[in-house]
Scaffold this active site. Structure first.
Site, PDB file in Angstrom:
ATOM      1  N   SER A  27       0.823  -1.212   0.000  1.00 17.33           N
ATOM      2  CA  SER A  27       0.000   0.000   0.000  1.00 17.33           C
ATOM      3  C   SER A  27       0.859   1.265   0.000  1.00 17.33           C
ATOM      4  CB  SER A  27      -0.887  -0.001   1.242  1.00 17.33           C
ATOM      5  OG  SER A  27      -1.615   1.193   1.298  1.00 17.33           O
ATOM      6  N   LYS A  51      -3.153   2.265  -2.471  1.00 22.16           N
ATOM      7  CA  LYS A  51      -2.915   3.387  -1.579  1.00 22.16           C
ATOM      8  C   LYS A  51      -4.077   3.442  -0.583  1.00 22.16           C
ATOM      9  CE  LYS A  51      -1.301   7.082   0.228  1.00 22.16           C
ATOM     10  NZ  LYS A  51      -0.112   6.898   1.090  1.00 22.16           N
ATOM     11  N   CYS A 136      -2.978   4.412  12.065  1.00 21.93           N
ATOM     12  CA  CYS A 136      -3.477   5.792  12.136  1.00 21.93           C
ATOM     13  C   CYS A 136      -3.849   6.174  13.565  1.00 21.93           C
ATOM     14  CB  CYS A 136      -4.724   5.936  11.275  1.00 21.93           C
ATOM     15  SG  CYS A 136      -4.600   5.131   9.682  1.00 21.93           S
ATOM     16  N   ASN A 198       4.019  -2.269   8.938  1.00 22.09           N
ATOM     17  CA  ASN A 198       3.996  -0.907   8.421  1.00 22.09           C
ATOM     18  C   ASN A 198       5.350  -0.247   8.737  1.00 22.09           C
ATOM     19  OD1 ASN A 198       2.963   1.625   7.458  1.00 22.09           O
ATOM     20  ND2 ASN A 198       0.914   0.875   7.940  1.00 22.09           N
TER      21      ASN A 198
HETATM   22  C1  FMN Z   1       5.665   6.343   0.303  1.00 22.61           C
HETATM   23  C2  FMN Z   1       4.986   5.322   1.132  1.00 22.61           C
HETATM   24  C3  FMN Z   1       3.609   5.403   1.341  1.00 22.61           C
HETATM   25  C4  FMN Z   1       2.953   4.465   2.125  1.00 22.61           C
HETATM   26  N1  FMN Z   1       1.597   4.548   2.295  1.00 22.61           N
HETATM   27  C5  FMN Z   1       0.955   3.595   3.016  1.00 22.61           C
HETATM   28  C6  FMN Z   1      -0.458   3.607   3.158  1.00 22.61           C
HETATM   29  O1  FMN Z   1      -1.145   4.466   2.615  1.00 22.61           O
HETATM   30  N2  FMN Z   1      -1.060   2.639   3.910  1.00 22.61           N
HETATM   31  C7  FMN Z   1      -0.334   1.637   4.515  1.00 22.61           C
HETATM   32  O2  FMN Z   1      -0.894   0.765   5.178  1.00 22.61           O
HETATM   33  N3  FMN Z   1       1.024   1.583   4.375  1.00 22.61           N
HETATM   34  C8  FMN Z   1       1.670   2.534   3.644  1.00 22.61           C
HETATM   35  N4  FMN Z   1       3.040   2.464   3.508  1.00 22.61           N
HETATM   36  C9  FMN Z   1       3.776   1.376   4.141  1.00 22.61           C
HETATM   37  C10 FMN Z   1       4.094   0.251   3.146  1.00 22.61           C
HETATM   38  O3  FMN Z   1       2.918  -0.308   2.641  1.00 22.61           O
HETATM   39  C11 FMN Z   1       4.944  -0.853   3.814  1.00 22.61           C
HETATM   40  O4  FMN Z   1       4.228  -1.417   4.892  1.00 22.61           O
HETATM   41  C12 FMN Z   1       6.262  -0.301   4.345  1.00 22.61           C
HETATM   42  O5  FMN Z   1       6.779   0.654   3.460  1.00 22.61           O
HETATM   43  C13 FMN Z   1       7.320  -1.370   4.562  1.00 22.61           C
HETATM   44  O6  FMN Z   1       7.620  -2.059   3.384  1.00 22.61           O
HETATM   45  P1  FMN Z   1       8.881  -1.664   2.428  1.00 22.61           P
HETATM   46  O7  FMN Z   1      10.084  -1.607   3.290  1.00 22.61           O
HETATM   47  O8  FMN Z   1       8.911  -2.759   1.399  1.00 22.61           O
HETATM   48  O9  FMN Z   1       8.541  -0.335   1.832  1.00 22.61           O
HETATM   49  C14 FMN Z   1       3.694   3.406   2.718  1.00 22.61           C
HETATM   50  C15 FMN Z   1       5.078   3.322   2.503  1.00 22.61           C
HETATM   51  C16 FMN Z   1       5.720   4.264   1.718  1.00 22.61           C
HETATM   52  C17 FMN Z   1       7.195   4.133   1.519  1.00 22.61           C
END
Ligand code: FMN
Ligand code: FAD
Ligand code: FAD
Ligand code: FMN
Ligand code: FES
Ligand code: FES
Lengths: 309, 291, 309, 291
Positions: A27, A51, A136, A198
């Site tokens: 997401s 998203k 949140c 997250n």
């Molecule tokens: C730019 C960005 C936006 C994100 N927006 C959301 C979101 O809207 N909802 C959510 O549950 N997680 C959100 N995340 C968290 C990611 O879904 C994920 O859980 C987190 O980045 C860890 O994984 P990664 O290290 O592969 O990025 C966001 C992460 C990034 C980097």
């Protein structure tokens, strides 16, 4: 070898729904799918976690919203999104035609808001499950994040469960003392699966300007830097609950994905890795298939049984 | 032919920006235009990588899909996790016959340091073309191009395009001192007006001061196109406002995805946030909320 | 400029003790000092925080004990140390001759053990303060780490405070939901300062051997990867308590140190950075002095006032 | 002269290991010996960096303090945070006249990849010499040196030393196949017995099989010195036990500090944990608890 691979079952069950492969995109990192149309082979994906969707459209936070940190990134997007109505009317028509599963990520600042978003999505076709972002702050609860308080997690989960015809995936925040008790609270509330993790709370200070780089002060840390934390949490959560666990955090290649799956995850999500190279999810899907082939596994979910304990 | 297509493309995209992409609530409702340039991920081979001034390098890359002036691409500089994110760079030229694209970049931090160490023959992971470039103002009597520092690349590319189209343009380039003037034929061919802060060459002062030195009649019905440091862009904007002419600015913001997915690269406009990588990087300067 | 720098007060007060500079070396990364004798200018150091001292000698964990992760390291040393008696008889004679402050890091698995170690150190000269490592599991409390439970933190702190003639620095674990409440519990218990942070829990799995790389399963993550997390926690803790805060986590250079100090720390510690380059602490000490010189600060502790809020 | 000092040094250090460093409780009580070699941190210049086989490189570094055979140093391969930790490498030769030290390394991961890309004239951040090297068994009738793969470096250095001292030694080197034999004069000068797993050159089999093929009389009162992959070290150990001769092994363990401070690099001995970087890397094979 080709034959062998074709007979491998790459699908994964999450509650009553099935993902074609264990490799999702996380997401907030994949928008609403169309942005990556020319770059990603959607048929290699298990699911697109969209998203975050909130009740009302959100413009998001002040910029800058992104800063790179050692082997990671810190973001402060502020849940910028089009809101549930436009999501349903403008994004879902595109998304539901894709060959992979579509799982909206739902966010809110009150229980009522989560419920209202989910209710509207219930009427929308082409969705296989919901991922509930409980990182949140609860504005009715002193702004403390839902996901840091077990009773809130259990209540929110059971309320959403009671109105949902689709599987509920609760996405945990890592910013807690004991993630296993939160995972159990979600399971208790009726969650069908857990997404783990997250982002971690982080801050970078601009020492020239003498202020945090992100106007919001703190942001969410993701990427390879946090992977060891995410693997540890996935390992512990997978041993604390009996529902499926989806591993997330810094996954960049097949070996990283295998770490999460051996830790006990049945599926994974690539987030920051998609930014770095949009072909990573499909490479991992192929890599996992090769792994199964060369280890004589007929079913990709057997990977999570390879590690004793 | 190729250039005409581009202009149509750009015009329509800009139309999208103002009439569709920004809802009343200020949020983004990006609708995919059928004219949107198709970006691809390629392993491009480095054809040349030369230092053209103490700070700047020019890199030529093979097998690029055709970009328009002002568009950019992203590079993954290394397989390591430092630097992690892809880095955005504007195209500085394109040869449709060979498919060779160029860029001009400044060695600043980890990614550009790795790039500067690359040899011809090495490959780079490229995604492009991305974003929406300059829109040539067909009704303008004259086109004034202003580049500051490493903002040179996209402005040079636009100049190439204007020259080809036989349009009347002036190329203004600003830097601190004479030594920083790039040793680049493509640059000299446009007969640039050089402005140096220290007066060591050309006009003594910055580019905005140069613009202000121009007679009002000269800039009448002119159009401005600019890329460079933020204060210069703002200066150009104020100048254009003052003279009542149009001004397009190429904005910079830290990017994560580069393709419109992460909402990371926004700029504030008088109609809410827009994504630099998708609705930009080139904007009409009057839509930007200048800080 | 030289003159200007000489008049800058680089010393830092922690309770009743004074560190000659704000740059310490973190517990577990500098052994007992002598190991770095030929590589480090001890006079540039504010303090040596020694390897954890326990009541009995501890052999430590099975190997491997160290693995590199993206921009970080994961360790599982298992508090290997010589025990308090040998520490006093064999390590302190060397340490007390050094020009920097000596601050033993005390660890234990029961309150009694912490108390017993501190009592023995009370009789030993050349120590200026104690750093209490509360990341250890309390064996009498179901193995839950002292530092994750506010009542335990307050009780342990106040018991140690009541028998200590020297300042107590409580070193917090980052593996908690809200580090500010733990910091306040320590302050409530009488802590003179807070060290922030210890390592994050992490895991790396060897997918060929199909087991965690560290025999203990999880280990402690440190290094630049965790810096944004550590800066955020330092920022929050510094705003939650009125005692001095010492910032720790991934500090590699002067800019990193400035981030922690602008976040509100009065001093910092270099841990993993010492492994990477033993000259980092002295470079930072000089860098901070230059920073003060060029920003017309007469006292290094003014840095923590540069960030508004 | 230089060599004699080393021997004394090593002997005393080994004495420390067994009589002081390991208490009854198995914990370490490292006492600083006055004979301990003084390590320093230097910016050493690369004099040469040449590929000597498909997998191996030899690097020569200037301005090294004098090491003893079996000692090692640590390198910070880059200023980036990936790779983060310093990497340990054994010395493969030393020229006391010029202060030039060499190493033989294998390109494996991030650090060694960066090292392989370095040019003569580049500098590297070096800390050394570290640890305790081989102790030449003065009473041995013959010295058998066994190197496997990239374990070559320290064994070569020991061979240089034995040659200089006029002692009787045999050099055994094992690798998978002929192509892996390093193209190195220093290596050929010791008239090595080469063992290849696939029989493409020299003895067909591994080094331990070669040792077992030697007559008992030949190895009578011999001393073994070995560095290479863990199974080879264990095989040499068992062989030595069986023939009742002494065997020194150079052990590998992931290191963080390299100077004895972090307790990260331990091996299990029959007397508890010892630090490879401080009490080793060379140990009498009989003290190791072989897994
Ligand atoms: C730019 C960005 C936006 C994100 N927006 C959301 C979101 O809207 N909802 C959510 O549950 N997680 C959100 N995340 C968290 C990611 O879904 C994920 O859980 C987190 O980045 C860890 O994984 P990664 O290290 O592969 O990025 C966001 C992460 C990034 C980097
Ligand atoms: C649309 C666009 C076009 C650009 N065109 C050019 C060009 O033609 N030539 C050129 O030299 N530079 C260009 N830049 C800037 C270029 O992207 C940065 O110089 C580059 O990212 C620096 O990376 P680094 O690792 O070398 O340095 P870093 O130390 O990482 O960064 C130095 C500075 O670059 C900027 N930056 C860093 N990461 C990013 C990122 N992910 N996205 C955007 N900015 C970042 C920041 O302001 C930072 O302070 C452009 C930027 C944008 C947004
Ligand atoms: C005392 C000693 C002497 C050595 N001498 C030599 C030598 O002469 N020539 C040579 O080629 N290699 C030698 N090594 C091994 C060398 O240190 C590793 O090959 C090197 O660290 C690999 O780093 P990398 O980043 O290229 O690969 P990585 O991908 O990081 O590592 C590849 C393998 O190297 C080992 N390794 C990684 N990091 C470390 C570390 N911090 N400490 C120890 N081992 C590590 C691990 O087993 C790992 O699986 C020696 C090791 C030790 C302990
Ligand atoms: C190898 C190693 C051993 C450590 N041992 C201890 C210890 O004994 N006691 C303690 O309080 N912290 C210990 N720490 C934690 C550090 O003191 C420090 O809090 C942490 O590593 C974060 O700082 P850094 O990122 O600069 O390393 C250890 C860290 C490492 C890497
Ligand atoms: S960089 Fe992701 S939306 Fe622009
Ligand atoms: S590497 Fe730190 S004690 Fe050996």
């Amino acid at each position: 070898m080709g034959n062998k691979h074709q007979s491998i079952d790459m699908s994964v069950k999450i509650g009553s729904c099935t993902l074609p492969t264990p490799v999702g995109v996380a997401s907030g990192t994949f928008g609403y799918g169309s942005e990556y149309e020319s770059l990603v082979d959607f048929s290699a994906l298990g699911a697109i976690f969209t998203k975050a969707v909130t009740l009302k459209p959100r413009p998001g936070n002040e910029m800058p919203r992104i800063i790179e940190t050692p082997s990671g990134i810190l973001n402060s997007i502020g849940l910028a999104n089009v809101g549930v109505d436009q999501f349903v009317s403008e994004k879902m028509p595109y998304l539901r035609e894709l060959p992979c599963a579509i799982i909206p990520n739902i966010a809110g600042s009150t229980e009522e808001e989560y419920i209202a978003v989910l209710e509207r999505l219930e009427k929308c076709e082409g969705i296989v499950a919901y991922e509930i972002n409980i990182s949140c702050p609860n504005v009715k609860h002193g702004g403390i994040a839902f996901g840091t308080d077990c009773p809130q997690v259990e209540t929110l989960t059971s309320k959403l469960k009671s109105i949902s015809t689709r599987p509920l995936i609760i996405k945990l925040t890592p910013n807690v003392t004991d993630i296993t008790v939160v995972a159990r609270a979600a399971e208790q509330g009726g969650a069908d699966a857990i997404s783990c993790i997250n982002t971690l709370v982080g801050m970078v200070i601009d020492t020239n300007k003498r202020r945090p780089v992100l106007p919001a002060g703190t942001g969410g840390l993701s990427g390879p830097a946090v992977r060891p934390v995410a693997v540890a949490m996935t390992y512990r959560v997978a041993r604390a609950v009996s529902i499926p666990v989806i591993g997330i955090g810094g996954i960049m290649n097949t070996d990283d994905a295998l770490q999460f799956m051996m830790a006990g995850a049945c599926a994974i999500q690539v987030g920051t890795g998609v930014f770095v190279d949009p072909s990573i999810p499909q490479s991992i899907a192929h890599g996992l298939q090769n792994f199964c082939g060369s280890h004589d596994l007929g079913d990709v979910s057997e990977i999570s049984k390879l590690l004793p304990g | 032919m190729h250039c005409t297509t581009k202009s149509v493309q750009i015009a329509i995209s800009n139309f999208n920006l103002h009439d569709q992409c920004l809802g009343n609530s200020g949020q983004l409702t990006h609708t995919k235009s059928i004219f949107e340039p198709m970006n691809t991920q390629t392993k491009s081979q480095i054809i040349a990588n030369t230092q053209v001034s103490p700070d700047f390098y020019e890199m030529q890359l093979s097998a690029s899909p055709p970009p328009a002036p002002g568009q950019f691409f992203t590079i993954r500089a290394s397989d390591s996790t430092v630097p992690l994110l892809r880095r955005p760079f504007a195209y500085s030229s394109f040869d449709p016959k060979t498919g060779t694209a160029s860029m001009i970049y400044q060695k600043l931090g980890p990614a550009t340091e790795i790039m500067a160490s690359k040899q011809p023959g090495d490959t780079l992971d490229i995604i492009g073309p991305l974003g929406i470039g300059f829109e040539v103002q067909k009704k303008a009597s004259k086109h004034i191009l202003v580049a500051g520092g490493v903002g040179l690349g996209p402005v040079l590319f636009l100049a190439d395009h204007l020259k080809e189209s036989g349009l009347d343009y002036t190329f203004v380039f600003g830097c601190r001192t004479k030594a920083q003037i790039p040793d680049l034929r493509q640059f000299r061919e446009h007969g640039p007006v050089v402005c140096t802060d220290d007066g060591s060459d050309g006009f003594h002062g910055n580019t905005v001061q140069y613009l202000e030195s121009l007679e009002r009649a000269y800039t009448d019905r002119a159009a401005l196109y600019t890329c460079g440091p933020h204060p210069m862009l703002k200066g150009c904007h104020l100048f254009a406002q003052n003279r009542g002419i149009s001004c397009q600015v190429s904005m910079e913001q830290t990017m994560a995805c580069g393709v419109g997915a992460c909402m990371g690269c926004v700029e504030k406009t008088n109609d809410g946030y827009v994504r630099v990588c998708q609705e930009g990087p080139v904007f009409e300067s009057r839509v930007i909320e200048w800080a």
